[in-house]
Design a protein around this motif. Structure first.
Motif: not given
Length: 446
Positions: A286-308
């Protein structure tokens, strides 16, 4: 068509030679067809038909970051588990002119015991199901985005007589391929079969009615979003029908995710899993933008991210964050792309390598407080087999990659792989260990 495709491929090869080092690494693009300029379209074409990109963006430490991941979710001595569930995850279930009920009779034989042995078995349904319309699949040579439609007969393969996939994400770039009718028809079809789903909706109320699966006293909520709709707009006045957020773009507004997390918590969710259609196609990292987005989403209270969506597998991450609802630091899990599940890209060799995952979720007491957390992770590397048979038919099935290579090294070759096939399997094995798995991966491999 064949001549046009051959000329295009030759042109892209020359372009890759001219671009040199630049075309060996990921670049900061959104990968959103609606906003692509010509340079990005050429870059996409090169990746899809000439060579997939296996090196991360330069100078951002991404390769080292994933290589040094600690994916150990051992529960710890102070945690006393009272109940447990397992969630299995696979990638994209798509439509293809080369995949149909007749050549998928043995689709799951090699992986059924791993993938389907879980309380919740989820995957992304990457095409509408409109039973009264003919099925439409991706052709062998694809120069434009086809308007996909999965047949009810192929859906039966996905659910494997009730043993198979039992939860579906429907938010992806093909959600609107059959228009508004396709969204409604797909959800009606899933409801008629008794399968829960998330990502598209018939009404605003349904969009906000976050599905929660309760097993063994553990409530798991699922939310789902797609980064684009293949150049289409959301339906005017009915934007709620597709959960569209430009996930690959930095600083994108994710208030819809925050609202859905809030609603899930109101319904008593112990664990929240986000199924995301995002990241950059045909790139191993993943590019840095996507990694940062994953972290932002998790910090909303998401425990698991399953990407495709990426058509290739991408690495996994354990991310430590502060949960605004649980009011504590916790470890979340992200896989940026599971890769393909039932899908086929003839010109993307790396698309044959994908991952199946199994997560253990436990609820219990830790230091006097009741919490729910991830306590186990297992991964099964898979190989997508598509093989012409002597009788003129084809065989499409999902193989356990490591078992397949172990059999070959033991002198067995049940699928009649050629020397070139075996070399390609070994190349993918090398890619798996060098790029997709962390240095210490022995604990998570099933």
């Amino acid at each position: 068509m064949e001549l046009k495709f051959a000329l295009l491929k030759a042109f892209l090869k020359v372009l890759g030679f001219i671009k040199g080092d630049k075309y060996k690494y990921s670049q900061e693009y959104e990968d959103n067809f609606r906003y692509m300029d010509m340079s990005e379209k050429l870059w996409w074409g090169y990746k899809s038909v000439v060579k997939q990109i296996e090196r991360a963006e330069k100078g951002k430490g991404i390769e080292e970051y994933f290589a040094n991941q600690d994916l150990d979710f051992t529960e710890g001595e102070l945690f006393n588990a009272e109940s447990r569930i397992t969630i299995s995850a696979g990638g994209d279930l798509s439509a293809s002119e080369m995949i149909f009920p007749d050549n998928t009779e043995h689709l799951w034989d090699d992986v059924r015991d791993f993938y389907f042995d879980a309380d919740i078995v989820c995957a992304n349904l990457e095409a509408p199901i409109v039973p009264e319309r003919p099925p439409v699949g991706v052709p062998a040579m694809c120069l434009t985005a086809p308007k996909l439609n999965i047949s009810p007969q192929m859906f039966e393969r996905f659910i494997d007589e009730g043993r198979g996939v039992n939860f579906f994400s429907t938010a992806n770039n093909h959600s609107l391929d059959q228009g508004e009718h396709g969204v409604v028809s797909t959800l009606d079809f899933l409801d008629s079969k008794g399968y829960p789903h998330v990502g598209t909706a018939r009404t605003r109320e349904e969009q906000n009615d976050i599905p929660i699966i309760e097993q063994n006293g553990i409530k798991t909520a699922f939310i789902s979003y797609t980064y684009c709709l293949n150049g289409e707009d959301t339906i005017p006045g009915k934007e709620y029908m597709t959960n569209l957020i430009r996930l690959n773009k930095p600083e994108t507004d994710i208030s819809l995710i925050r609202e859905h997390v809030r609603l899930a918590k109101e319904k008593g969710a112990d664990m929240i899993a986000a199924m995301l259609h995002w990241s950059i196609e045909f790139e191993t990292y993943p590019i840095k933008n996507v990694i940062d987005m994953g972290h932002r989403i998790m910090e909303c209270g998401v425990d698991i991210i399953l990407g495709g969506h990426a058509h290739v597998a991408q690495p996994m991450e354990k991310y430590r964050f502060f949960d605004p609802y649980d009011k504590r630091e916790k470890d979340g899990f992200i896989i940026y792309s599971l890769g393909e599940l039932v899908s086929l890209n003839l010109f993307s060799k790396n698309s044959r390598l994908a991952l199946l995952l199994k997560l253990e979720i436990s609820k219990g007491i830790d230091k006097g407080s009741k919490i729910t957390k991830i306590t186990g992770l297992k991964a099964l590397p898979i190989y997508i087999l598509f093989k012409p048979m002597e009788n003129g038919n084809t065989d499409y099935r999902i193989l356990d990659l490591r078992k397949t290579l172990a059999d070959i090294r033991a002198g067995k070759n049940p699928y009649a792989f050629s020397e070139a096939d075996i070399q390609e399997l070994e190349r993918l094995e090398k890619l798996l260990y060098m790029r997709l798995l962390p240095k210490n991966s022995s604990k998570i491999l099933d």
